[in-house]
Design a protein around this motif. Structure first.
Motif, PDB file in Angstrom:
ATOM      1  N   HIS A 426      60.881 -58.898  42.581  1.00 14.42           N
ATOM      2  CA  HIS A 426      59.628 -58.328  43.116  1.00 14.42           C
ATOM      3  C   HIS A 426      59.246 -57.064  42.341  1.00 14.42           C
ATOM      4  O   HIS A 426      58.091 -56.893  41.929  1.00 14.42           O
ATOM      5  CB  HIS A 426      59.811 -58.026  44.606  1.00 14.42           C
ATOM      6  CG  HIS A 426      58.574 -57.523  45.282  1.00 14.42           C
ATOM      7  ND1 HIS A 426      57.770 -58.329  46.063  1.00 14.42           N
ATOM      8  CD2 HIS A 426      57.995 -56.289  45.295  1.00 14.42           C
ATOM      9  CE1 HIS A 426      56.759 -57.620  46.533  1.00 14.42           C
ATOM     10  NE2 HIS A 426      56.870 -56.367  46.092  1.00 14.42           N
ATOM     11  N   CYS A 429      58.182 -57.688  38.776  1.00 21.71           N
ATOM     12  CA  CYS A 429      56.793 -58.159  38.760  1.00 21.71           C
ATOM     13  C   CYS A 429      55.830 -56.984  38.768  1.00 21.71           C
ATOM     14  O   CYS A 429      54.818 -56.986  38.058  1.00 21.71           O
ATOM     15  CB  CYS A 429      56.547 -59.071  39.954  1.00 21.71           C
ATOM     16  SG  CYS A 429      54.948 -59.885  39.934  1.00 21.71           S
ATOM     17  N   SER A 433      53.416 -56.340  35.508  1.00 24.46           N
ATOM     18  CA  SER A 433      51.978 -56.531  35.749  1.00 24.46           C
ATOM     19  C   SER A 433      51.212 -55.219  35.869  1.00 24.46           C
ATOM     20  O   SER A 433      50.011 -55.163  35.610  1.00 24.46           O
ATOM     21  CB  SER A 433      51.764 -57.343  37.038  1.00 24.46           C
ATOM     22  OG  SER A 433      52.163 -56.580  38.179  1.00 24.46           O
ATOM     23  N   GLU A 443      49.468 -60.807  43.015  1.00 23.29           N
ATOM     24  CA  GLU A 443      49.671 -62.178  43.493  1.00 23.29           C
ATOM     25  C   GLU A 443      49.727 -63.159  42.307  1.00 23.29           C
ATOM     26  O   GLU A 443      50.571 -64.064  42.279  1.00 23.29           O
ATOM     27  CB  GLU A 443      48.549 -62.559  44.451  1.00 23.29           C
ATOM     28  CG  GLU A 443      48.765 -63.895  45.136  1.00 23.29           C
ATOM     29  CD  GLU A 443      47.709 -64.186  46.179  1.00 23.29           C
ATOM     30  OE1 GLU A 443      47.420 -65.369  46.390  1.00 23.29           O
ATOM     31  OE2 GLU A 443      47.182 -63.225  46.765  1.00 23.29           O
ATOM     32  N   LEU A 444      48.847 -62.961  41.325  1.00 24.33           N
ATOM     33  CA  LEU A 444      48.848 -63.822  40.142  1.00 24.33           C
ATOM     34  C   LEU A 444      50.128 -63.647  39.331  1.00 24.33           C
ATOM     35  O   LEU A 444      50.724 -64.610  38.835  1.00 24.33           O
ATOM     36  CB  LEU A 444      47.622 -63.515  39.276  1.00 24.33           C
ATOM     37  CG  LEU A 444      46.261 -63.911  39.867  1.00 24.33           C
ATOM     38  CD1 LEU A 444      45.127 -63.387  38.988  1.00 24.33           C
ATOM     39  CD2 LEU A 444      46.169 -65.425  40.033  1.00 24.33           C
ATOM     40  N   LEU A 446      53.022 -62.637  40.457  1.00 24.00           N
ATOM     41  CA  LEU A 446      54.130 -63.197  41.219  1.00 24.00           C
ATOM     42  C   LEU A 446      54.133 -64.724  41.110  1.00 24.00           C
ATOM     43  O   LEU A 446      55.197 -65.353  41.013  1.00 24.00           O
ATOM     44  CB  LEU A 446      54.006 -62.768  42.690  1.00 24.00           C
ATOM     45  CG  LEU A 446      55.275 -62.788  43.544  1.00 24.00           C
ATOM     46  CD1 LEU A 446      56.361 -61.933  42.915  1.00 24.00           C
ATOM     47  CD2 LEU A 446      54.966 -62.305  44.946  1.00 24.00           C
ATOM     48  N   THR A 447      52.947 -65.319  41.103  1.00 27.23           N
ATOM     49  CA  THR A 447      52.836 -66.774  40.944  1.00 27.23           C
ATOM     50  C   THR A 447      53.399 -67.208  39.587  1.00 27.23           C
ATOM     51  O   THR A 447      54.101 -68.226  39.476  1.00 27.23           O
ATOM     52  CB  THR A 447      51.363 -67.206  41.065  1.00 27.23           C
ATOM     53  OG1 THR A 447      50.849 -66.801  42.327  1.00 27.23           O
ATOM     54  CG2 THR A 447      51.226 -68.722  40.920  1.00 27.23           C
ATOM     55  N   SER A 448      53.085 -66.418  38.558  1.00 35.80           N
ATOM     56  CA  SER A 448      53.611 -66.716  37.220  1.00 35.80           C
ATOM     57  C   SER A 448      55.134 -66.651  37.205  1.00 35.80           C
ATOM     58  O   SER A 448      55.807 -67.501  36.595  1.00 35.80           O
ATOM     59  CB  SER A 448      53.028 -65.727  36.213  1.00 35.80           C
ATOM     60  OG  SER A 448      53.592 -65.907  34.932  1.00 35.80           O
ATOM     61  N   ILE A 450      57.128 -67.223  39.697  1.00 31.47           N
ATOM     62  CA  ILE A 450      57.645 -68.397  40.414  1.00 31.47           C
ATOM     63  C   ILE A 450      57.671 -69.601  39.473  1.00 31.47           C
ATOM     64  O   ILE A 450      58.626 -70.391  39.461  1.00 31.47           O
ATOM     65  CB  ILE A 450      56.781 -68.696  41.657  1.00 31.47           C
ATOM     66  CG1 ILE A 450      56.936 -67.564  42.687  1.00 31.47           C
ATOM     67  CG2 ILE A 450      57.161 -70.032  42.282  1.00 31.47           C
ATOM     68  CD1 ILE A 450      55.972 -67.656  43.852  1.00 31.47           C
ATOM     69  N   GLY A 451      56.622 -69.717  38.653  1.00 36.99           N
ATOM     70  CA  GLY A 451      56.577 -70.821  37.690  1.00 36.99           C
ATOM     71  C   GLY A 451      57.703 -70.741  36.687  1.00 36.99           C
ATOM     72  O   GLY A 451      58.347 -71.761  36.360  1.00 36.99           O
TER      73      GLY A 451
END
Length: 492
Positions: A426, A429, A433, A443-444, A446-448, A450-451
């Motif tokens: 976290h 990130c 970012s 949010e974007l 964090l999504t990256s 996760i990928g």
């Protein structure tokens, strides 16, 4: 002797003798104020008669005409309107059999019931006016026969002047008085007009509104709260007394159990006394929700000697952005945490001082960061701290923090790899970012993340699968070779 028709019959059946005596005392006190003369006297003579005397200008026969005195109307500090209360009192004395005599340098007056002029069938109360027995007499004296000591004391108890009530504060609207018992009293220019059973203080209203004046036209014993509540509020809102504020603010401790006194149910009064109390600099205003959500900081505040004052949420909303009487910010939870953060110091832990299990988790740092292609270059270190600042917009301690140079993780997160990895990733990130919590950018990012983690997990799982299949094939080949070898031996 001349008879002056007062044009009244028996009336005011609900008045007791002490109500009538109250009117005589009130008029005497008014005359003392108007003429700036010596204190009135209330005494019993050798014949058992009670005498109430002022040392003013003296009563005249025209004072028995029912009218409002402009002199009294123009003076804010007076109690009555001469001519109205007097005739009410005389009618009550007549009904109750209290013989009344009045004397001044202008006349002596007694009273009897007699027929109206030209109307023998109508009997009314008349003032019998005769020449003064003492032309040099100073002031006006009422002599009451058949009046008991108790009745006099009951009448005197209705006046602030004859009480020992302690005045706590005074302003342009009136006075705040300390309560002596369970009941509170409302005075208007020093005369009691109402009782309150759920007020913290008693009050003496000295600036009258039109509503109060109308309520006082005849009824002075049970004036309704609607007539005086605005003035009581005005007295409190103009008060700067710390003694008054402290008593009111202490009453807020009853908020949780529903036992608040009525003054503190007025939101504007609660806000005002909170501002006065805040100036002491040693308090903290909290709602019940604050107390439940931020136990860590409540404990911190108490350990620093702060007095916790529980306030309703409606009061808190009114205090937002306000300052106290000295211009200081109101000490609510947000301000307390902001101040706490400004002087906060991390309590860093050397990895060698960690427990065996904690160190095992912390040693997984390189493996965890490899899931997202390693630490950003701007991250100089990952450190563990015993204490943490609060999360932005929260009243609980953060689990992790990106300072702009370092990632700091709270020691309690080392309880498991899962907890530590979640918090560490976290904060990475945030570092990579440059975004803060609860933003689309974060949010974007964090999504990256996760990928990336999912890709690595899938790749690792696929490699594991290939290894397992190879192992099975290898095992099978070994079994076939062994069988062939055994078969050759058997055939020989």
């Amino acid at each position: 002797m001349k008879k002056f028709d007062l044009n009244i019959d028996r009336m005011l059946e609900n008045w007791e003798s002490y109500h009538a005596i109250r009117e005589i005392i009130a008029n005497a006190l008014d005359e003392q104020i108007l003429t700036n003369t010596q204190e009135i006297t209330i005494s019993r003579d050798e014949n058992g008669q009670w005498r109430i005397r002022d040392f003013g200008r003296g009563i005249r026969h025209e004072h028995f005409t029912m009218n409002e005195s402009q002199e009294k109307l123009d003076h804010q500090g007076l109690i009555g309107k001469f001519g109205v209360g007097l005739k009410d009192a005389l009618a009550t004395f007549d009904r109750l059999g209290i013989e009344t005599t009045i004397r001044s340098k202008f006349c002596n007056v007694t009273f009897d019931r007699t027929e109206k002029h030209d109307f023998s069938d109508v009997i009314t109360l008349h003032a019998c006016i005769s020449e003064p027995t003492e032309p040099e007499f100073v002031g006006t004296e009422f002599i009451l026969k058949n009046c008991t000591d108790k009745e006099i004391e009951q009448a005197k108890s209705l006046f602030l002047k004859f009480s020992d009530d302690e005045m706590l504060d005074k302003n342009q609207y009136g006075e705040v008085l300390r309560n002596k018992g369970k009941l509170s009293y409302i005075y208007i220019n020093g005369i009691r007009v109402a009782e309150e059973d759920n007020f913290i203080f008693s009050y003496n209203i000295t600036s009258l509104t039109t509503t109060i004046k109308k309520a006082l036209n005849r009824e002075r014993t049970n004036v309704g709260r609607s007539a005086y509540s605005d003035r009581v509020k005005a007295i409190l809102l103009s008060s700067t007394s710390e003694v008054v504020a402290k008593a009111l603010i202490n009453d807020l401790s009853n908020f949780g159990n529903g036992m608040l006194h009525d003054e503190m149910k007025w939101t504007d009064v609660s806000v005002h006394v909170s501002k006065i109390t805040n100036a002491s600099g040693n308090v903290l205003f909290l709602t019940n929700e604050d107390i439940m959500n931020a136990p860590r900081f409540i404990e911190e505040a108490r350990s620093n000697g702060r007095q916790i004052i529980t306030i309703p949420s409606t009061v808190k909303e009114k205090l937002i952005g306000q300052v106290d009487i000295n211009g200081n910010s109101i000490q609510d939870l947000s301000n307390f945490i902001a101040e706490w953060n400004n002087c906060f110091e991390f309590k860093f832990i050397n990895p060698e001082k960690l427990t065996h299990s904690e160190k095992a988790v912390f040693d997984m740092t390189n493996i965890i960061v490899s899931l997202v292609d390693g630490l950003p270059k701007k991250v100089l270190a990952v450190r563990i701290s015993e204490t943490m600042r609060p999360d932005t917009g929260s009243f609980s301690e953060a689990r992790g923090l990106w300072t702009g140079k370092e990632i700091i993780i709270k020691r309690s997160e080392l309880i498991s790899v899962e907890r530590y990895a979640a918090t560490l990733l976290h904060e990475i990130c945030h570092a990579s970012s440059g975004e803060t919590d609860v933003t689309i950018g974060f949010e974007l990012a964090l999504t990256s993340f996760i990928g990336k983690i999912a890709k690595k997990a899938i790749h690792n799982n696929f490699n594991n699968y290939k290894l397992q299949e190879y192992s099975k094939i290898s095992q099978n080949k070994n079994k076939v070779n062994l069988f062939k070898k055994l078969l050759r031996i058997f055939l020989k």
